[in-house]
Design a protein around this motif. Sequence first.
Motif, PDB file in Angstrom:
ATOM      1  N   UNK A  18       0.856  -1.422   0.168  1.00 19.04           N
ATOM      2  CA  UNK A  18       0.180  -0.085  -0.143  1.00 19.04           C
ATOM      3  C   UNK A  18       0.847   1.304   0.026  1.00 19.04           C
ATOM      4  N   UNK A  19       2.173   1.237   0.306  1.00 13.84           N
ATOM      5  CA  UNK A  19       3.027   2.315   0.178  1.00 13.84           C
ATOM      6  C   UNK A  19       3.153   3.219  -1.332  1.00 13.84           C
ATOM      7  N   UNK A  20       2.803   2.085  -2.005  1.00 12.59           N
ATOM      8  CA  UNK A  20       2.923   2.534  -3.584  1.00 12.59           C
ATOM      9  C   UNK A  20       1.531   3.067  -4.016  1.00 12.59           C
ATOM     10  N   UNK A  21       1.812   4.182  -5.035  1.00 19.41           N
ATOM     11  CA  UNK A  21       0.648   4.522  -5.473  1.00 19.41           C
ATOM     12  C   UNK A  21      -0.376   3.691  -6.258  1.00 19.41           C
ATOM     13  N   UNK A  22       0.465   2.662  -6.974  1.00 15.03           N
ATOM     14  CA  UNK A  22      -0.498   1.673  -7.804  1.00 15.03           C
ATOM     15  C   UNK A  22       0.863   0.611  -7.746  1.00 15.03           C
ATOM     16  N   UNK A  23       0.125  -0.800  -7.633  1.00 16.99           N
ATOM     17  CA  UNK A  23       0.795  -1.994  -7.568  1.00 16.99           C
ATOM     18  C   UNK A  23       0.209  -3.034  -8.507  1.00 16.99           C
ATOM     19  N   UNK A  24       1.033  -3.658  -9.315  1.00 15.43           N
ATOM     20  CA  UNK A  24       0.688  -4.986 -10.219  1.00 15.43           C
ATOM     21  C   UNK A  24       1.456  -5.955  -9.664  1.00 15.43           C
ATOM     22  N   UNK A  25       0.967  -7.153  -9.555  1.00 16.86           N
ATOM     23  CA  UNK A  25       1.814  -8.201  -9.180  1.00 16.86           C
ATOM     24  C   UNK A  25       1.480  -9.319 -10.287  1.00 16.86           C
ATOM     25  N   UNK A  26       2.256  -9.719 -11.115  1.00 16.03           N
ATOM     26  CA  UNK A  26       2.183 -10.584 -12.312  1.00 16.03           C
ATOM     27  C   UNK A  26       3.304 -11.998 -12.336  1.00 16.03           C
ATOM     28  N   UNK A  27       2.741 -12.850 -13.075  1.00 15.42           N
ATOM     29  CA  UNK A  27       3.886 -13.975 -13.126  1.00 15.42           C
ATOM     30  C   UNK A  27       4.224 -13.951 -14.786  1.00 15.42           C
ATOM     31  N   UNK A  28       5.623 -14.307 -14.577  1.00 12.17           N
ATOM     32  CA  UNK A  28       6.231 -14.396 -16.214  1.00 12.17           C
ATOM     33  C   UNK A  28       7.115 -15.647 -15.989  1.00 12.17           C
ATOM     34  N   UNK A  29       7.251 -16.383 -17.213  1.00 13.09           N
ATOM     35  CA  UNK A  29       7.872 -17.568 -17.311  1.00 13.09           C
ATOM     36  C   UNK A  29       9.314 -17.364 -16.887  1.00 13.09           C
ATOM     37  N   UNK A  30      10.150 -18.210 -16.474  1.00 19.75           N
ATOM     38  CA  UNK A  30      11.506 -17.944 -16.204  1.00 19.75           C
ATOM     39  C   UNK A  30      12.420 -17.382 -17.219  1.00 19.75           C
ATOM     40  N   UNK A  31      12.106 -17.578 -18.594  1.00 13.50           N
ATOM     41  CA  UNK A  31      12.619 -16.989 -19.808  1.00 13.50           C
ATOM     42  C   UNK A  31      12.527 -15.765 -19.812  1.00 13.50           C
ATOM     43  N   UNK A  32      11.376 -15.171 -19.124  1.00 20.49           N
ATOM     44  CA  UNK A  32      11.234 -13.598 -18.940  1.00 20.49           C
ATOM     45  C   UNK A  32      11.762 -12.958 -17.759  1.00 20.49           C
ATOM     46  N   UNK A  33      12.556 -13.824 -16.978  1.00 18.31           N
ATOM     47  CA  UNK A  33      13.015 -13.253 -15.503  1.00 18.31           C
ATOM     48  C   UNK A  33      14.305 -13.467 -15.317  1.00 18.31           C
ATOM     49  N   UNK A  34      15.339 -13.358 -16.706  1.00 15.36           N
ATOM     50  CA  UNK A  34      16.464 -13.964 -16.638  1.00 15.36           C
ATOM     51  C   UNK A  34      17.348 -13.172 -15.937  1.00 15.36           C
ATOM     52  N   UNK A  35      17.174 -11.809 -15.784  1.00 16.47           N
ATOM     53  CA  UNK A  35      18.030 -10.844 -15.174  1.00 16.47           C
ATOM     54  C   UNK A  35      17.925 -11.152 -13.687  1.00 16.47           C
ATOM     55  N   UNK A  36      16.743 -11.136 -13.126  1.00 14.38           N
ATOM     56  CA  UNK A  36      16.599 -11.649 -11.712  1.00 14.38           C
ATOM     57  C   UNK A  36      17.253 -12.853 -11.298  1.00 14.38           C
ATOM     58  N   UNK A  37      17.180 -13.784 -12.050  1.00 12.45           N
ATOM     59  CA  UNK A  37      17.926 -15.123 -11.774  1.00 12.45           C
ATOM     60  C   UNK A  37      19.372 -14.909 -11.879  1.00 12.45           C
ATOM     61  N   UNK A  38      19.908 -14.353 -12.761  1.00 15.27           N
ATOM     62  CA  UNK A  38      21.363 -14.010 -12.713  1.00 15.27           C
ATOM     63  C   UNK A  38      21.799 -13.297 -11.388  1.00 15.27           C
ATOM     64  N   UNK A  39      21.079 -12.465 -10.700  1.00 14.67           N
ATOM     65  CA  UNK A  39      21.223 -11.958  -9.685  1.00 14.67           C
ATOM     66  C   UNK A  39      21.166 -12.820  -8.434  1.00 14.67           C
ATOM     67  N   UNK A  40      20.163 -13.850  -8.417  1.00 18.32           N
ATOM     68  CA  UNK A  40      20.019 -14.932  -7.668  1.00 18.32           C
ATOM     69  C   UNK A  40      21.278 -15.742  -7.526  1.00 18.32           C
ATOM     70  N   UNK A  41      21.511 -16.030  -8.740  1.00 17.18           N
ATOM     71  CA  UNK A  41      22.828 -17.092  -8.790  1.00 17.18           C
ATOM     72  C   UNK A  41      24.270 -16.166  -8.152  1.00 17.18           C
TER      73      UNK A  41
END
Length: 199
Positions: free
Chosen positions: A141-164
């Motif tokens: 609720x601290x944000x003006x608007x918030x959207x939470x969505x799913x993406x397949x792993x192939x669309x989340x590659x940068x976050x995956x690299x940081x996790x690695x």
Amino acid sequence: MWTICNRIYTSNILKRVLLRNLHKQPIKVSWKKPEIGWKKLNFDGSCKCKTGNASIGGVVRDHNAEFLLGYAESIGKTNSTIAEFAALRRGLELVLENGYSNSDIWVEGDYMTLVEIISLKKDVKCVEVQKHVSCINLMLPEFRNCLVTHVYRQGNRVADKFAQIGHRLKQPQIWHVPPGEVVGVMNEDANGKVVFRMR
């Protein structure tokens, strides 16, 4: 006789599976830029099956796909579910700490269960997950608007690299300039590169 019949039966099953998969088209997956005025947080948790060691990572980018911040951290022994929730929680904390609370935020991860729990406000039984969900629900609720969505792993590659990267760290790390090992994938995301995912 039984062995021959068993081989024929197994062979027929494999043929049916192969034929069924031949007719399925791969899914095109790409990272999408947020709208003007929005920030996008991609997050990921990682857990090594053999050791149980887990890490988290994520990245925040703007509507031009410009890097705003990245983070990675080793979080000790836990499971992949806890790691995913910890990754989202830490990402939201950093977004707020860096002064983006007045922004619209698009949160995206590749763990469908987490997305459903947060976006549909589902109940969870695990006490540790409940703690993360409570903290996340207090921050959104601290944000003006918030959207939470799913993406397949192939669309989340940068976050995956940081996790690695997080698996190799002794201390939590935050970047305001992207590390070299993520730059190539970030550029591919910014240019709308499509990665194919088999169904």
